[in-house]
Motif scaffolding. Structure first.
Motif, PDB file in Angstrom:
ATOM      1  N   LYS A 137     -13.918   5.946   1.785  1.00  0.00           N
ATOM      2  CA  LYS A 137     -13.102   5.922   0.564  1.00  0.00           C
ATOM      3  C   LYS A 137     -13.804   6.748  -0.508  1.00  0.00           C
ATOM      4  O   LYS A 137     -15.026   6.760  -0.598  1.00  0.00           O
ATOM      5  CB  LYS A 137     -12.908   4.491   0.059  1.00  0.00           C
TER       6      LYS A 137
ATOM      7  N   SER B 249       0.836  -1.203   0.000  1.00  0.00           N
ATOM      8  CA  SER B 249       0.000   0.000   0.000  1.00  0.00           C
ATOM      9  C   SER B 249       0.861   1.240   0.000  1.00  0.00           C
ATOM     10  O   SER B 249       2.035   1.200   0.384  1.00  0.00           O
ATOM     11  CB  SER B 249      -0.912  -0.003   1.236  1.00  0.00           C
ATOM     12  N   GLY B 250       0.266   2.346  -0.434  1.00  0.00           N
ATOM     13  CA  GLY B 250       0.993   3.611  -0.440  1.00  0.00           C
ATOM     14  C   GLY B 250       1.815   3.824  -1.684  1.00  0.00           C
ATOM     15  O   GLY B 250       2.393   4.898  -1.865  1.00  0.00           O
ATOM     16  N   THR B 251       1.930   2.829  -2.561  1.00  0.00           N
ATOM     17  CA  THR B 251       2.685   3.004  -3.801  1.00  0.00           C
ATOM     18  C   THR B 251       1.777   3.615  -4.867  1.00  0.00           C
ATOM     19  O   THR B 251       0.570   3.754  -4.685  1.00  0.00           O
ATOM     20  CB  THR B 251       3.224   1.647  -4.278  1.00  0.00           C
TER      21      THR B 251
ATOM     22  N   ASP C 157      -1.857   2.160  -5.932  1.00  0.00           N
ATOM     23  CA  ASP C 157      -2.374   1.295  -4.859  1.00  0.00           C
ATOM     24  C   ASP C 157      -2.609   2.176  -3.638  1.00  0.00           C
ATOM     25  O   ASP C 157      -1.666   2.588  -2.963  1.00  0.00           O
ATOM     26  CB  ASP C 157      -1.374   0.179  -4.554  1.00  0.00           C
ATOM     27  N   ASP C 158      -3.907   2.481  -3.339  1.00  0.00           N
ATOM     28  CA  ASP C 158      -4.244   3.445  -2.284  1.00  0.00           C
ATOM     29  C   ASP C 158      -4.413   2.823  -0.911  1.00  0.00           C
ATOM     30  O   ASP C 158      -4.145   3.457   0.101  1.00  0.00           O
ATOM     31  CB  ASP C 158      -5.529   4.194  -2.671  1.00  0.00           C
ATOM     32  N   PHE C 159      -4.905   1.578  -0.824  1.00  0.00           N
ATOM     33  CA  PHE C 159      -5.085   0.927   0.473  1.00  0.00           C
ATOM     34  C   PHE C 159      -5.003  -0.579   0.274  1.00  0.00           C
ATOM     35  O   PHE C 159      -4.770  -1.053  -0.834  1.00  0.00           O
ATOM     36  CB  PHE C 159      -6.428   1.325   1.109  1.00  0.00           C
TER      37      PHE C 159
ATOM     38  N   GLU D 179      -7.515  -6.502  -8.158  1.00  0.00           N
ATOM     39  CA  GLU D 179      -7.626  -5.061  -7.873  1.00  0.00           C
ATOM     40  C   GLU D 179      -9.080  -4.707  -7.616  1.00  0.00           C
ATOM     41  O   GLU D 179      -9.958  -4.990  -8.441  1.00  0.00           O
ATOM     42  CB  GLU D 179      -7.106  -4.239  -9.046  1.00  0.00           C
TER      43      GLU D 179
ATOM     44  N   ASN E  98     -10.514   5.047  -5.621  1.00  0.00           N
ATOM     45  CA  ASN E  98      -9.481   4.465  -4.771  1.00  0.00           C
ATOM     46  C   ASN E  98      -9.411   2.965  -5.013  1.00  0.00           C
ATOM     47  O   ASN E  98     -10.437   2.309  -5.193  1.00  0.00           O
ATOM     48  CB  ASN E  98      -9.775   4.747  -3.302  1.00  0.00           C
ATOM     49  N   ASN E  99      -8.175   2.417  -4.985  1.00  0.00           N
ATOM     50  CA  ASN E  99      -8.026   1.014  -5.314  1.00  0.00           C
ATOM     51  C   ASN E  99      -7.073   0.319  -4.350  1.00  0.00           C
ATOM     52  O   ASN E  99      -6.278   0.966  -3.650  1.00  0.00           O
ATOM     53  CB  ASN E  99      -7.533   0.847  -6.754  1.00  0.00           C
ATOM     54  N   ALA E 100      -7.177  -1.018  -4.325  1.00  0.00           N
ATOM     55  CA  ALA E 100      -6.294  -1.869  -3.538  1.00  0.00           C
ATOM     56  C   ALA E 100      -5.948  -3.079  -4.394  1.00  0.00           C
ATOM     57  O   ALA E 100      -6.832  -3.670  -5.014  1.00  0.00           O
ATOM     58  CB  ALA E 100      -6.962  -2.297  -2.245  1.00  0.00           C
TER      59      ALA E 100
END
Length: 503
Positions: free
Chosen positions: A358, A314-316, A319-321, A439, A362-364
């Motif tokens: 969210k 995460s954090g890249t 990739d938000d969460f 994703e 926003n994506n994970a």
């Protein structure tokens, strides 16, 4: 004495018949006449007060009330009271008459004893004609008494009919009540249909509005089609220019053929080297086939706290969460599953994205371990997308270190069920090694939780059945060549390390 008896019987006849015996008498008096021997006798009775017209006035008033009354129940009540009054009045008159007879005869007896006394005193009359008159009057008296009994019987029949009429009236009232209830139900149904008609009318207006908008869009499409046709005509006009470019390309082609022949010569040399390396690679692949087969026959229900080697960063960028490992239902109401798919209970685990707090977009992303096999493979997984604000679930496949290639996608609310999907991995990609990435992208709203569970990889082609059609993953030849070269270099380096140096 006999005249007193005759007088009494005549009074009885006048009282019970209600009408005067002589038609010549006035309305306020009653006349009773008879003949004895050659003499005629006439008795004229004048009532005191309003006794003469009591019954007649009473009946006329009752009829007037019945005619004036519009209520059937009131009419029946008036008739009942009239019958009761008439019967009571007859009984009172009969009692008064018997009392008068007893007073005249000086007796204190009932009607039967009065008859016996009349028979006994009949012998006191010296003349046979007098006796005959008395006998006739006595017979008339008996007939009147029988007539009174008949009228009483008729009155009782009228009361019975009245009771039957009241029962019929009650039944009619019950039917009227039921009819009123049915009418009320019908009115309610009419009201409901009116509301439904209004709803349908509003829906028709909405459909008409949408149809107008669709017509406008169709007009825009026609305009764009005309523009495209104009561009096509322009391309046709530039055909001459393209022919000139084609001649230039033919010249370049001839030059390229010369170069290609040189490349073929070099390719033959490289092919021989490739054959040698392929032999070495086959040996190494046979050595590792058992290990790869054991690793690729995998199943992950996320019951392992280490989530079966899946990773996420995460954090890249992009990739938000992170995905979250959950048990039971998700924290947000009206979204997410109530239980996992592996155990089908609230004690099982699965991975999901939490859509609360969210924003849209926003994506994970979560990455699978590296899978590899000697033959084509089948990747299977279950997903759950339930809620009003469900976003998108993307599935990617990539070779080692390469960029993600989209291979599968689902969007929007899919219902409160676990759905099933399959990915067909070709043999080339399985041999080079690959990763699967999941994703989840959110929309605006907290009811957008997306879940995955039961990810499995098997060494075989995906089954063909009526349940789910497998999505075949495309092969990126460039990336596979790079991955194959990298794998060959690594094998060569390992081989050189293992060969001992010559003294």
């Amino acid at each position: 004495m006999e005249y007193r008896v005759l007088y009494l019987i005549c009074v009885l006849a006048i009282t019970l018949c209600f009408e005067p015996v002589s038609a010549a008498a006035s309305e306020d008096e009653a006349v009773c006449g008879f003949t004895h021997n050659d003499c005629s006798y006439e008795i004229r009775l004048v009532p005191k007060g309003n006794c003469r017209h009591q019954d007649k006035v009473f009946m006329e008033s009752m009829m007037d009330k019945q005619l004036d009354s519009s209520d059937y129940s009131s009419k029946m009540h008036l008739m009942e009271r009239a019958f009761s009054d008439v019967r009571v009045d007859h009984e009172k008159r009969l009692e008064g008459l018997e009392k008068a007879v007893r007073d005249l005869l000086g007796l204190d007896t009932n009607s039967a004893e009065i008859d016996q006394e009349i028979h006994r005193r009949r012998g006191n009359f010296q003349n046979s004609d007098d006796k005959e008159v008395v006998s006739k009057l006595h017979e008339e008296f008996t007939k009147l008494r029988i007539e009174i009994k008949r009228k009483n019987s008729d009155l009782m029949d009228a009361e019975i009919k009245y009771n039957d009429t009241m029962v019929t009236l009650k039944d009619a009232q019950l039917k009227l009540l039921r009819t009123s209830q049915d009418l009320l139900d019908a009115e309610n149904k009419v009201s409901f249909m009116e509301r439904e008609r209004m709803i349908l009318r509003n829906q028709l207006k909405d459909k008409s509005y949408r149809l107008d908008k669709t017509g406008s869009k169709a007009t825009e499409c026609e305009n764009k089609t005309g523009t495209l046709q104009t561009q096509v005509f322009s391309l046709y006009r530039s055909e001459a220019t393209l022919k000139e470019d084609l001649e230039t390309c033919v010249y370049e082609k001839n030059s390229t053929i010369v170069k290609l022949n040189e490349a073929k010569r070099r390719h033959a040399h490289l092919k021989r080297r490739h054959s040698d390396q392929r032999t070495i690679l086959t040996i190494r692949e046979n050595e590792l086939i058992d290990c790869y087969s054991a690793k690729t026959q995998t199943f992950c229900g996320f019951e392992d706290p280490n989530i079966c080697g899946f990773t996420q960063i995460s954090g890249t960028v992009g990739d938000d969460f992170d995905w979250t490992r959950a048990q039971g239902k998700t924290p947000s109401a009206n979204t997410g599953p109530l239980k996992d798919h592996t155990c089908e209970s609230e004690k099982g685990h699965f991975m999901f994205i939490e859509a609360s707090a969210k924003g849209k977009g926003n994506n994970a992303i979560i990455y699978s371990p590296l899978y590899r096999g000697m033959t084509q493979q089948c990747v299977e997984f279950y997903y759950h997308m339930n809620g009003r604000h469900i976003g998108t679930l993307n599935v990617y496949a990539r070779t080692r270190g390469a960029e993600l290639d989209s291979v599968w996608r689902a969007y929007g609310n899919q219902g409160n069920v676990w759905s099933f999907a399959r990915l067909g991995i070709p043999k080339e990609l399985a041999r080079a090694g690959y990763q699967i990435a999941f994703e989840g992208i959110t929309e605006n709203g907290y009811q957008g939780d997306i879940s995955i569970d039961d990810v499995s990889v098997t060494d075989a082609a995906c089954p063909v059945d009526s349940g789910v059609t497998a999505v075949q993953v495309a092969v990126n030849s460039t990336e596979l060549i790079k991955a194959g070269k990298s794998f060959a270099r690594n094998l060569r380096k390992k081989k050189l390390r293992r060969v001992p140096k010559k003294p």
